[in-house]
Design an enzyme around this catalytic site. Structure first.
Site, short mmCIF file in Angstrom:
data_model
loop_
_atom_site.label_atom_id
_atom_site.label_comp_id
_atom_site.label_asym_id
_atom_site.label_seq_id
_atom_site.Cartn_x
_atom_site.Cartn_y
_atom_site.Cartn_z
N GLU A 60 26.26 0.64 -1.35
CA GLU A 60 25.50 1.26 -0.19
C GLU A 60 24.20 0.93 -0.56
OE1 GLU A 60 28.13 2.75 -1.56
OE2 GLU A 60 29.26 3.40 0.22
N HIS A 129 32.67 15.11 -0.86
CA HIS A 129 32.97 14.38 0.34
C HIS A 129 32.79 15.28 1.74
CE1 HIS A 129 34.96 11.25 -1.94
NE2 HIS A 129 34.88 10.48 -0.98
#
Lengths: 327, 351
Positions: A60, A129
């Site tokens: 990322e 998450h």
């Protein structure tokens, strides 16, 4: 008007903007050959090819930074995070580079980039998450933060975000992707400006401000409260930064009461920011303290019944509205 | 820096006056402007240090003194439209790109006439008109940006190259690793120039890296690697030119390690207790600026010509200081305007 799903609205916005502007390019994990982890980008690889739909390795910070670097020199990248939870390893790129370069360069270098992906809890995916990330990004000058709740806004706001010359944090939702709603035909090329709230439901008794998944919770609560004779005015700010303070304050001046519903944790963040602005701008109009309904102040648990307890619920919104109405 | 017999060592042989030279007259002449730019950087930095000591410059000040041959040699290997990214030790790179000493000094003074209008300071010089996309203060954080500029060049089918300077202190951090991984994977036209000045702040390279030769990492990124000494500006130019040529030809990125040395502290607040005075003095024997001068003299360049050039550098730096001192301070309205670029869809909302 036709009805399409939120994910299709996002996909249409990406495709239309890629069609009209060759400088728009999409980078992210599984956006191409896999057809999108949540099928948002389904079919885009076939349509636009590998030059413009770029599958990235799991890196990322690397691909967010490459997107920013490309934006500095003329591209308009869309960087997809599979979920916003994974943006934290690219936090340095977003906060230190994307948000600061325009300023550090004395206003000479623009950073037209959109970071997008699903935000918030997604049913039993537990602590790492399930973040609602808006507090982290909305606190940074130099970033725009957008959080559409319905398909039409997702499309119109994303098209505006892609055309904007600034870095935009675009927060979608895994539990929103399947939601259907009316969206104008592609020929309409509808652009919804950033920084303008939407009055989703008019009412005279209490103002309820909510975005993202909790917007739908608030709408359901408003429906239930209407049956008991309490008329909620539901406002969806749509953009967290810049915030359409005017529309919110105007509503509170009318209803004299307000509840802010949000998925992020209760400590600070946009929820607290909105309350702060209301008490400054509408102090004399208030008949009750402004209350917030947020996620509980704990890391997200896995067990379904506990997760349900943590997230803002219709019951908690109803309770908060009753409290500010003293009913 | 620890060296073994098998490793390249800093030695002045290549620049010894009177050496037998493989360079033609034209090539010898090319050293003159490079010497001038190196001297300009040296004198600029010395004056910046003086102004800092006088309290006229605040914050951090990281001087490039000792490393001049790297920025200047690299610049000589680049085209004007190539992209350049640098760390916070960025003054030399801006000056080498052609940003005026006035704009650079004014930036250090926090003036509106500075190259970042007094908003960036020492660590954030920018000159987009010269494709210099900045000095960055977070170690490793700018490497992906340079890869992104290279991505754009490739996307557009341009034959431009992107060059990223970084310190050897950046090679352990994720930002470097991720950018290098993607640049190698996508064969981006990128040249990573690691300026190994032997110390990451106060930590010697031998205590921060498991391998002495940084370019050994290149294989893992699918890149070419090149490693050489950085005190001879012509050598730096020619070796970086090879990496630039590979990138321009579509052959992908190169990881270049240039062995150099900073004569001053990491920043102005560095007490320098991590190395000996003797070590610094020893390394000053390979100071790139006097080495270039000695070489020019050895090649028969007239000393009066060098003196005139040196005087012009003195004048330029003195002018830059005067300009910085007399310029108007950075402006609050500019500060407020430089948060977001103007927005076409700017319909409402308060940030």
């Amino acid at each position: 008007m036709r009805s399409i799903r939120y994910r299709e609205a996002v996909r249409e916005a990406i495709a239309e903007e890629m069609e009209r502007d060759d400088s728009v390019v999409l980078l992210g994990e599984e956006v191409g050959h896999y057809q999108g982890a949540y099928k948002v980008t389904e079919g885009l690889l076939e349509r636009f090819g590998e030059r413009r739909i770029v599958d990235t390795p799991i890196a990322e910070a690397g691909f967010a930074g490459i997107g920013i670097g490309a934006a500095l020199v003329g591209l308009r990248p869309i960087v997809e995070f599979m979920t916003w939870n994974f943006s934290f390893v690219a936090f340095d790129q977003i906060v230190q580079n994307a948000a600061k370069i325009f300023q550090m360069s004395g206003g000479t270098v623009k950073v037209p980039i959109v970071f997008r992906g699903p935000n918030g809890a997604a049913r039993q995916v537990a602590a790492q998450h399930s973040h609602a990330v808006e507090p982290f990004y909305a606190s940074v000058p130099g970033l725009l933060v957008v959080a559409p709740s319905i398909p039409r806004d997702a499309k119109g706001l994303l098209k505006s975000a892609i055309r904007d010359d600034n870095p935009v944090i675009f927060l979608e939702g895994e539990t929103l992707y399947a939601i259907r709603g009316e969206v104008p035909d592609p020929s309409a090329d509808e652009l919804i400006p950033l920084g303008v709230a939407r009055v989703a439901r008019e009412g005279s008794d209490v103002t309820v401000v909510a975005w993202g998944r909790p917007y739908h919770t608030a709408m359901e609560a408003a429906e239930r409260l209407a049956a008991d004779g309490i008329a909620c005015e539901v406002i969806d700010p749509r953009t967290i930064r810049p915030l359409d303070e005017e529309t919110i304050v105007r509503s509170v001046r009318k209803t004299h009461r307000c509840v802010v519903v949000h998925e992020h944790w209760p400590y600070g963040g946009p929820g607290a920011e909105i309350v702060d602005r209301i008490q400054r701008e509408a102090f004399d109009d208030l008949d009750a303290p402004v209350l917030r309904v947020s996620s509980l102040d704990v890391p997200m648990p896995y067990a379904a019944h506990l997760e349900e307890r943590v997230l803002p619920s219709v019951e908690r919104v109803v309770e908060a509205v009753r409290r500010v109405c003293y009913r | 820096m620890a060296t073994s017999e098998s490793e390249p060592r800093i030695d002045g042989a290549a620049a010894r006056p009177g050496e037998a030279s493989a360079y033609s007259v034209e090539q010898r002449e090319a050293l003159v402007p490079l010497y001038r730019t190196m001297l300009l950087i040296r004198r600029f930095e010395e004056e910046a240090a003086r102004a800092y000591a006088q309290g006229k410059i605040g914050g951090f000040l990281h001087l490039y003194i000792g490393q001049e041959a790297v920025a200047v040699g690299a610049e000589a290997a680049l085209r004007r439209d190539d992209y350049v990214f640098q760390t916070y030790r960025d003054h030399g790179t801006a000056l080498a790109r052609g940003t005026s000493a006035r704009a650079c000094m004014a930036e250090l003074y926090g003036k509106d006439t500075g190259c970042s209008r007094g908003l960036g300071g020492s660590m954030h010089f920018f000159d987009a008109s010269r494709h210099f996309f900045g000095g960055y203060g977070i170690v490793g954080g700018h490497v992906a940006l340079a890869a992104g500029a290279a991505f754009k060049a490739k996307y557009r089918g341009e034959d431009r190259v992107s060059v990223c300077f970084l310190g050897e202190g950046a090679i352990n951090i994720g930002g470097f690793h991720e950018a290098a991984s993607l640049a190698g994977l996508w064969k981006l036209p990128l040249v990573l120039v690691v300026e190994n000045n032997s110390y990451a702040m106060g930590t010697p390279f031998s205590r921060s890296s498991p391998v002495e030769d940084i370019t050994r990492k290149a294989a893992g990124y699918g890149m070419a690697g090149d490693r050489f000494e950085g005190h001879d500006v012509l050598l730096v130019r020619d070796r970086i030119a090879q990496a630039v040529a590979r990138a321009r030809a579509g052959e992908g990125p190169t990881l270049v390690e240039v062995l150099t040395y900073r004569f001053r502290g990491h920043s102005m607040s560095d007490p320098g207790k991590y190395r000996t005075r003797e070590e610094v003095e020893e390394r000053k024997r390979f100071d790139p600026v006097p080495l270039a001068r000695a070489r020019l003299l050895g090649w028969g360049i007239d000393e009066s010509r060098l003196r005139a050039l040196e005087q012009s550098v003195e004048d330029e730096v003195a002018d830059a200081v005067r300009f910085a001192e007399t310029s108007a301070p950075a402006r609050e309205d500019v500060m407020r305007a430089c948060v977001l670029a103007e927005r076409a869809s700017d319909a409402g909302g308060r940030a």
